[in-house]
Design an enzyme around this catalytic site. Structure first.
Site, PDB file in Angstrom:
ATOM      1  N   ARG A   1       0.818  -1.211   0.000  1.00 39.25           N
ATOM      2  CA  ARG A   1       0.000   0.000   0.000  1.00 39.25           C
ATOM      3  C   ARG A   1       0.858   1.270   0.000  1.00 39.25           C
ATOM      4  O   ARG A   1       0.446   2.292  -0.542  1.00 39.25           O
ATOM      5  CB  ARG A   1      -0.970  -0.010   1.185  1.00 39.25           C
ATOM      6  CG  ARG A   1      -2.117  -0.969   0.916  1.00 39.25           C
ATOM      7  CD  ARG A   1      -3.071  -1.067   2.063  1.00 39.25           C
ATOM      8  NE  ARG A   1      -4.340  -1.634   1.607  1.00 39.25           N
ATOM      9  CZ  ARG A   1      -5.295  -2.026   2.417  1.00 39.25           C
ATOM     10  NH1 ARG A   1      -5.165  -1.907   3.714  1.00 39.25           N
ATOM     11  NH2 ARG A   1      -6.421  -2.526   1.926  1.00 39.25           N
TER      12      ARG A   1
ATOM     13  N   LYS B   1     -17.698 -16.879   3.532  1.00 39.02           N
ATOM     14  CA  LYS B   1     -19.130 -16.765   3.781  1.00 39.02           C
ATOM     15  C   LYS B   1     -19.946 -16.290   2.601  1.00 39.02           C
ATOM     16  O   LYS B   1     -19.567 -15.345   1.915  1.00 39.02           O
ATOM     17  CB  LYS B   1     -19.354 -15.767   4.918  1.00 39.02           C
ATOM     18  CG  LYS B   1     -18.967 -16.315   6.267  1.00 39.02           C
ATOM     19  CD  LYS B   1     -18.792 -15.164   7.205  1.00 39.02           C
ATOM     20  CE  LYS B   1     -19.603 -15.306   8.466  1.00 39.02           C
ATOM     21  NZ  LYS B   1     -19.655 -14.016   9.160  1.00 39.02           N
TER      22      LYS B   1
ATOM     23  N   GLY C   1      -7.824  -7.822  -0.233  1.00 42.79           N
ATOM     24  CA  GLY C   1      -7.960  -8.671   0.951  1.00 42.79           C
ATOM     25  C   GLY C   1      -7.342 -10.039   0.759  1.00 42.79           C
ATOM     26  O   GLY C   1      -6.211 -10.168   0.283  1.00 42.79           O
TER      27      GLY C   1
ATOM     28  N   GLY D   1     -12.593  -4.409   1.100  1.00 42.20           N
ATOM     29  CA  GLY D   1     -13.987  -3.993   1.289  1.00 42.20           C
ATOM     30  C   GLY D   1     -14.454  -3.078   0.173  1.00 42.20           C
ATOM     31  O   GLY D   1     -15.566  -3.216  -0.346  1.00 42.20           O
TER      32      GLY D   1
HETATM   33  P1  AMP Z   1     -13.071 -14.133   2.722  1.00 45.84           P
HETATM   34  O1  AMP Z   1     -12.430 -13.149   3.656  1.00 45.84           O
HETATM   35  O2  AMP Z   1     -14.543 -14.255   2.868  1.00 45.84           O
HETATM   36  O3  AMP Z   1     -12.614 -13.933   1.284  1.00 45.84           O
HETATM   37  O4  AMP Z   1     -12.549 -15.546   3.176  1.00 45.84           O
HETATM   38  C1  AMP Z   1     -11.219 -15.935   3.092  1.00 45.84           C
HETATM   39  C2  AMP Z   1     -10.998 -17.055   4.035  1.00 45.84           C
HETATM   40  O5  AMP Z   1     -11.867 -18.108   3.695  1.00 45.84           O
HETATM   41  C3  AMP Z   1      -9.604 -17.605   3.970  1.00 45.84           C
HETATM   42  O6  AMP Z   1      -8.961 -17.374   5.178  1.00 45.84           O
HETATM   43  C4  AMP Z   1      -9.821 -19.100   3.745  1.00 45.84           C
HETATM   44  O7  AMP Z   1      -9.019 -19.904   4.573  1.00 45.84           O
HETATM   45  C5  AMP Z   1     -11.271 -19.292   4.104  1.00 45.84           C
HETATM   46  N1  AMP Z   1     -11.873 -20.448   3.428  1.00 45.84           N
HETATM   47  C6  AMP Z   1     -11.893 -20.716   2.131  1.00 45.84           C
HETATM   48  N2  AMP Z   1     -12.496 -21.891   1.894  1.00 45.84           N
HETATM   49  C7  AMP Z   1     -12.852 -22.393   3.083  1.00 45.84           C
HETATM   50  C8  AMP Z   1     -13.506 -23.582   3.502  1.00 45.84           C
HETATM   51  N3  AMP Z   1     -13.882 -24.499   2.613  1.00 45.84           N
HETATM   52  N4  AMP Z   1     -13.723 -23.752   4.808  1.00 45.84           N
HETATM   53  C9  AMP Z   1     -13.318 -22.817   5.701  1.00 45.84           C
HETATM   54  N5  AMP Z   1     -12.710 -21.676   5.369  1.00 45.84           N
HETATM   55  C10 AMP Z   1     -12.475 -21.458   4.075  1.00 45.84           C
END
Ligand code: AMP
Length: 396
Positions: A37, A200, A353, A376
């Site tokens: 950054r 999620k 991110g 974000g």
């Molecule tokens: P996000 O911040 O929503 O993009 O999520 C990223 C995080 O999702 C990373 O730290 C990954 O380890 C986690 N992740 C990806 N796939 C899975 C999964 N199948 N089960 C649990 N965590 C996951």
């Protein structure tokens, strides 16, 4: 197209220029662990210095609720000074703008650079309250916003301050982010493919909804895929599941059909006994996850399915890893897609991110067309939302 004033449209010679940067860098024991950054801010800063501006830089760092020594911007001033090859005067003042700061600003010469203390040391910042916005504006003739990573927040230093300065403009980083993300979403060379992953579904609902109206193919992997499995009636064992989003997943499957968008979900998945680096694991079809097993990555057949679906893509946007890429055993899906994107003759854009971290960590950062500096902010952009920090800047 961007109709905002940019740093090419303003005359800064001899003027006090308040530049909102995104210096929200990760720190470990006071040391910067990733300076992307800071590097990303340099083109705008160099241009303004060369043009004879007197630069007063500001940024937030972390989430302090007031003055907090562990969130000081002092390490950033030091690194920035090395990058710019000139002193960056750090104003270590909990009030961010004070009489001492005003006096120091008054003593600046053309081309000088100063960095204010963390804007979140002021409680008004997050609430966009007038007192701090006015304080910031009181030390500036012009305002430049180059903090794409904070553009989705209406804070004093991103929005409020623009009400009290005569001239505002966006910097080169902001311009670049908006150009790449904007063109990709609004004017993509087709086929246009979006890849969504991460933990999620609930975080990505508006993104899925918005992109389904724009893309030719939508690939879904990562933890959020299991809610889509449940929507198809499959058991998901102990995998991540958002029961209250199953209905949404069903609606999105229907919407994809209706819009003629190819929605690709994993056909097999790597399941493990527990959430751990060296957990016992195996690959099973998506419809055959047994109780007590949790899905942590896409399987080999899915890697083939997803990578071949990308072969003819001309524009790709990727947000969210395909699995728990932090554990090597469950990084293969994310790695396969990163490799595929690196080899594609297409515009490839990585949301900020975790996706940016994954691509950089796996060594493919410089093979992508654009890696967004804002997690974000880039997500909200993909949701089709206007970013307050951009809206607030004057039009050309
Ligand atoms: P996000 O911040 O929503 O993009 O999520 C990223 C995080 O999702 C990373 O730290 C990954 O380890 C986690 N992740 C990806 N796939 C899975 C999964 N199948 N089960 C649990 N965590 C996951």
């Amino acid at each position: 197209m961007l109709n905002k004033k940019t740093v090419d449209d303003i005359n800064v010679k001899g003027k006090r220029v308040l530049v909102r940067c995104d210096f929200n860098v990760p720190l470990q024991e006071g040391k910067i662990t990733d300076e992307n950054r800071i590097v990303a801010a340099l083109p705008t800063l160099k241009k303004l210095i060369a043009d004879g501006g007197r630069l007063i830089l500001c940024s937030h760092l972390g989430k302090p609720k007031g003055p907090d020594p562990s969130a000081t911007l002092a390490p950033v001033a030091e690194r920035l000074s090395q990058h710019l090859g000139k002193p960056v005067k750090f104003m270590d003042d909990d009030a961010v703008v004070s009489d001492a700061v005003r006096a120091a600003v008054g003593a600046m010469a053309d081309g000088d650079v100063m960095l204010l203390q963390n804007t979140r040391f002021r409680k008004e910042e997050g609430k966009n309250e007038e007192a701090f916005s006015k304080d910031l504006a009181s030390i500036a003739d012009l305002y430049v916003n180059d903090a794409f990573g904070s553009a989705h927040r209406a804070h004093c230093s991103t929005v409020g301050v623009t009400n009290f300065v005569e001239t505002s403009a966006v910097g080169y980083l902001m311009e670049k982010e908006l150009k790449f993300l904007g063109n990709a979403v609004e004017n993509p060379v087709r086929p246009f493919v979006a890849i969504l992953g991460g933990a999620k579904v609930s975080d990505k609902i508006p993104v899925i909804n918005n992109l389904l109206g724009k893309v030719d193919k939508l690939i879904i992997g990562g933890g959020m895929a299991y809610t889509f499995f449940a929507a198809q009636g499959y058991g998901v064992g102990t995998s991540l599941l958002e029961e209250d989003r199953i209905e949404f997943a069903k609606e999105m499957i229907a919407k994809a059909k209706e819009k003629g968008v190819e929605l690709l979900l994993p056909i097999d998945t790597v399941v493990a006994k527990e959430f751990a680096r060296d957990a016992e694991h195996k690959t099973v079809p998506s419809s055959a996850i047994e109780p007590g097993w949790m899905g942590l990555d896409i399987g080999e057949k899915t890697r083939e399915l997803f990578t071949s679906a990308l072969s003819d893509a001309k524009t790709v946007i990727w947000n969210g890893p395909m699995g728990v890429f932090e554990f090597p055993n469950f990084a293969k899906g994310t790695l396969a897609l990163a490799q595929k994107l690196a080899d594609l003759n297409a515009t490839t854009i990585i949301g900020g991110g975790d996706s940016a971290a994954a691509v950089n960590q796996l060594g493919y950062g410089d093979k992508m067309t654009h890696i967004s500096t804002g997690g974000g902010a880039s997500l909200e952009f993909l949701e089709g939302k206007a970013l307050p920090g951009v809206v607030a800047v004057q039009d050309k």
